[in-house]
Scaffold this motif. Structure first.
Motif, PDB file in Angstrom:
ATOM      1  N   GLY A 126      45.569  94.557 -28.539  1.00 47.03           N
ATOM      2  CA  GLY A 126      46.564  94.909 -29.527  1.00 47.03           C
ATOM      3  C   GLY A 126      47.379  96.115 -29.122  1.00 47.03           C
ATOM      4  O   GLY A 126      47.030  96.862 -28.205  1.00 47.03           O
ATOM      5  N   THR A 127      48.475  96.300 -29.794  1.00 48.20           N
ATOM      6  CA  THR A 127      49.341  97.449 -29.563  1.00 48.20           C
ATOM      7  C   THR A 127      49.688  98.085 -30.902  1.00 48.20           C
ATOM      8  O   THR A 127      49.572  97.462 -31.957  1.00 48.20           O
ATOM      9  N   GLU A 128      50.124  99.341 -30.843  1.00 49.58           N
ATOM     10  CA  GLU A 128      50.504 100.023 -32.065  1.00 49.58           C
ATOM     11  C   GLU A 128      51.752  99.369 -32.674  1.00 49.58           C
ATOM     12  O   GLU A 128      52.614  98.856 -31.950  1.00 49.58           O
ATOM     13  N   ALA A 129      51.823  99.384 -33.983  1.00 52.06           N
ATOM     14  CA  ALA A 129      52.951  98.779 -34.680  1.00 52.06           C
ATOM     15  C   ALA A 129      54.259  99.417 -34.226  1.00 52.06           C
ATOM     16  O   ALA A 129      54.353 100.635 -34.091  1.00 52.06           O
ATOM     17  N   PRO A 130      55.271  98.590 -33.965  1.00 51.86           N
ATOM     18  CA  PRO A 130      56.549  99.150 -33.514  1.00 51.86           C
ATOM     19  C   PRO A 130      57.257  99.899 -34.641  1.00 51.86           C
ATOM     20  O   PRO A 130      56.888  99.819 -35.805  1.00 51.86           O
ATOM     21  N   VAL A 131      58.281 100.626 -34.250  1.00 53.72           N
ATOM     22  CA  VAL A 131      59.060 101.408 -35.205  1.00 53.72           C
ATOM     23  C   VAL A 131      60.059 100.498 -35.907  1.00 53.72           C
ATOM     24  O   VAL A 131      60.900  99.859 -35.260  1.00 53.72           O
ATOM     25  N   GLY A 132      59.937 100.426 -37.231  1.00 51.61           N
ATOM     26  CA  GLY A 132      60.862  99.609 -38.003  1.00 51.61           C
ATOM     27  C   GLY A 132      62.176 100.319 -38.255  1.00 51.61           C
ATOM     28  O   GLY A 132      62.360 101.501 -37.925  1.00 51.61           O
ATOM     29  N   THR A 133      63.099  99.614 -38.858  1.00 49.83           N
ATOM     30  CA  THR A 133      64.443 100.162 -39.091  1.00 49.83           C
ATOM     31  C   THR A 133      64.407 101.382 -40.001  1.00 49.83           C
ATOM     32  O   THR A 133      65.024 102.413 -39.714  1.00 49.83           O
TER      33      THR A 133
END
Length: 709
Positions: A334-341
């Motif tokens: 898994g990877t860390e959640a991406p940056v949302g808008t």
């Protein structure tokens, strides 16, 4: 700092000296003058036991151990050894004590004094340690608060905390027993706590299911099953008390440690051998009485060595102490959640405010005089026509340095989040950004809050500090939005219920900050400040007398010097955190502490709210703690940087610094549980609003996110 001292010269530290000794001297003097009743109450249990059962002034030879006939002492230990262990142990300890008497009457007298000192210390350790250990075992909040103190009690050398005991209670048996108790108490608390926690949960639940009250569960189930651990803790406490006999002798308690010390100083081999053998016998006697039946194996030296080696982690001395420990393994993949808008927008707002704050450091923060340096350096009271930037000693000084440091942290947090979210130090995230933003804002507010020193009406604030204030406000607004949008989740579920321990700690911190405001924030021993009109008149009279009669000039000059020195020592000019004559930072620090207390209520679970809201409130509490710390640190460091000899910061600033640090770490348990949510499976569209993602049901997140770990 002196301009003619190179920065690499060791003597430069004289120009950057922190007045820690002056703070402690002020606090000790105030405590002795105003807290005599409390100090006497603390000393009373020790003095009562020594006076009535060891060697009091009114001799009662049948129950004071120092005046008992030797055969009575041996019989008492025979009975105690038989009841605690068995008849063989009772007889052996009685014979061993009799052997001490055969080394001489002086040796016997010091032997019984040593026994009395150790027994008093261990008895009070048991009265305090066992209930406190039981409370730690049943209440997690108490254990989390007590554990750092236990570490400090054994990491800090006894010579260090021996000094305040001498200041408050002098020398003798009572303060020596107190120091011994401080050093020997932690193993008993730790092992009692461990014993209570290791009682099988199914046994406890069965007792409750049959209708047993909590008191019955504790008294009839947990304490009996934890008896082995408690007895091991008592044994370790006793062994560590024996190791403090030499320290007690230095503090004037007498006993065999005094004879050993005297023998070493005088190179007296016969005395060293006799007193050393008697001390060894005392250690064997007390160890044999207190150890468990299953601990008979092994020699005393090995057991004392193990007790000393594991004084910080005595749990390893228990068989199977590792059982029941929870091991949390990291989830692979898994990877860390991406940056949302929405999160990216908040990050950019923080970055914009940070840029403004950095630019403010190159603008004037003050004109015509030094705001802070004017307190410590008289020549800075009037600097007409000059302007000073945020990092100059006459300008923002260490409040400007704090703005710079917090701005750099914010730059790191924003850039790493935009490029590598969650894959660098955890403080470079939403929670760390809010703490840094609040610290930046408080540093600018504290500079504007400062009251000008007397005689400096010409001072004017520059545009730089107002720009820093504006940048801090923008950064705090962006960080507040960021922490609401950031996809963070707990590693483990937070404890259910209200944490009254956190609320109690916050109340105590507010009390500490109130005491800090009432204490002196500046101590001025400069001659211009301590010379009163009466003293000035006396100095003028002596000078005139010297001019009229030259034969008295030298004597009068020495008298004048003595009068000024006495005034500097006995009656320095002081200003607390609330007075107009001082910086006035006590009000700001107390306000931040009260705000921290208010935010602690929802953070501790007093009001309804999910785990993420408790985390957000906890971050806000730590942020206010960071700001409070910077208020005190900026004042202290600024005066350390530039001050005339005789002007130093006061203990009030030091207490404020401690209060801020305590408030900052009060939320650490909640903060360390939260990490950026990890994403599994297919990529998540960065345009998806992270609030929608966080509210999705767990079954719909399968294959996409971890949910909460």
């Amino acid at each position: 700092m002196s301009d003619d001292t190179p920065f690499w010269d060791n003597n430069v530290f004289d120009s950057w000296q922190i007045p820690f000794g002056s703070w402690i001297d002020e606090m000790v003097s105030w405590s002795v003058a105003n807290l005599g009743g409390i100090l006497d109450a603390i000393e009373w249990p020790f003095s009562f036991l020594f006076r009535n059962f060891v060697n009091g002034p009114e001799h009662h030879p049948w129950w004071e151990i120092a005046d008992m006939p030797w055969i009575a002492v041996c019989l008492v230990f025979l009975v105690v050894g038989t009841l605690m262990r068995n008849l063989v142990v009772g007889i052996s300890v009685a014979v061993a004590l009799a052997a001490c008497g055969m080394l001489g009457a002086a040796i016997w007298h010091e032997t019984v004094l040593t026994l009395g000192l150790i027994i008093v210390a261990v008895l009070i350790c048991a009265v305090i340690g066992v209930p406190l250990g039981v409370l730690c075992g049943r209440v997690d909040g108490v254990w989390n608060a007590i554990r750092p103190a236990l570490d400090a009690m054994q990491v800090v050398h006894a010579f260090v905390y021996m000094i305040p005991f001498i200041f408050f209670w002098g020398i003798g048996q009572e303060p020596a027993a107190m120091v011994t108790m401080i050093f020997a108490l932690p193993p008993l608390i730790r092992l009692t706590n461990l014993g209570i926690r290791q009682v099988p949960a199914d046994v406890v639940e069965a007792a409750r299911a049959y209708g047993a009250s909590e008191w019955r569960v504790l008294w009839d189930v947990q304490i009996p099953l934890a008896r082995s651990a408690i007895m091991t803790g008592l044994n370790q406490t006793l062994l560590l008390s024996i190791s403090m006999v030499g320290m007690a002798a230095i503090m004037g308690a007498g006993g065999l440690g005094l004879l050993v010390f005297r023998a070493v100083v005088n190179v007296d081999v016969p005395l060293a051998a006799s007193s050393g053998l008697a001390l060894f016998i005392v250690a064997v006697v007390l160890d044999r009485i207190s150890q468990r039946d299953s601990e008979d194996a092994g020699n005393l030296f090995g057991r004392i060595r193990r007790a000393w080696k594991h004084r910080r982690d005595p749990e390893v001395l228990l068989a199977g102490a590792g059982a029941g420990k929870v091991v949390v393994e990291a989830v692979d993949g898994g990877t860390e959640a991406p940056v949302g808008t929405s999160e990216r927008a908040a990050v950019l707002i923080v970055l914009a405010g940070t840029v403004v704050a950095l630019v403010s450091l190159f603008l004037p923060w003050g004109r015509d005089s030094g705001l802070i340096s004017g307190y410590g350096r008289e020549q800075d009271l009037s600097l007409p026509g000059q302007a000073f930037g945020g990092l100059a000693a006459e300008g923002g000084t260490f409040f400007g340095v704090a703005v710079l440091a917090m701005s750099l942290l914010l730059v790191g947090a924003t850039l790493t989040t935009l490029t590598r979210p969650g894959r660098v130090a955890r403080w470079f995230g939403a929670d760390g950004a809010l703490m840094a933003a609040v610290g930046l804002l408080v540093a600018a507010v504290a500079y504007l809050w400062l009251d000008p020193a007397s005689g400096r009406a010409s001072y004017q604030d520059g545009a730089g500090v107002w720009a820093a204030l504006a940048g801090g406000m923008v950064a705090v607004s962006g960080a507040s939005l960021w922490i609401r949008r950031a996809p963070y989740s707990p590693v483990r579920a937070l404890p259910v219920g209200i944490s009254f321990a956190r609320i109690g700690v916050a109340v105590g911190i507010v009390g500490l900050l109130a005491a800090a405001g009432l204490s002196s924030w500046s101590i001025d021993r400069r001659a211009s400040s301590v010379i009163t009109p009466e003293l000035a008149a006396e100095i003028e009279r002596l000078e005139q007398e010297g001019r009229d009669d030259p034969t008295k000039a030298a004597i009068n000059a020495a008298t004048i010097g003595s009068l000024v020195a006495a005034a500097q020592r006995q009656d320095p000019a002081k200003a607390n955190g609330f007075e107009e004559a001082g910086p006035g930072l006590g009000y700001l620090a107390l306000g931040l502490g009260v705000a921290g207390l208010v935010l602690t209520l929802p953070a501790a679970g007093l009001f309804a709210g999910d785990e993420r809201w408790r985390w957000r409130w906890s971050v806000a509490v730590s942020a206010l703690g960071a700001g409070t710390t910077l208020v005190a640190a900026g004042w202290i460091a600024s005066l350390v940087r530039v001050s005339d000899p005789g002007f130093v910061s006061g203990p009030g600033a030091f207490l404020c610094l401690l209060g801020g640090l305590f408030l900052f770490i009060s939320s650490r348990r909640v903060l360390r549980e939260f990490r950026r949510t990890r994403v599994y499976g297919g990529d998540v569209d960065t345009a998806v609003d992270i609030k929608v993602l966080a509210k999705m049901p767990v079954d719909k997140l399968a294959g996409r996110t971890e949910g909460s770990r």
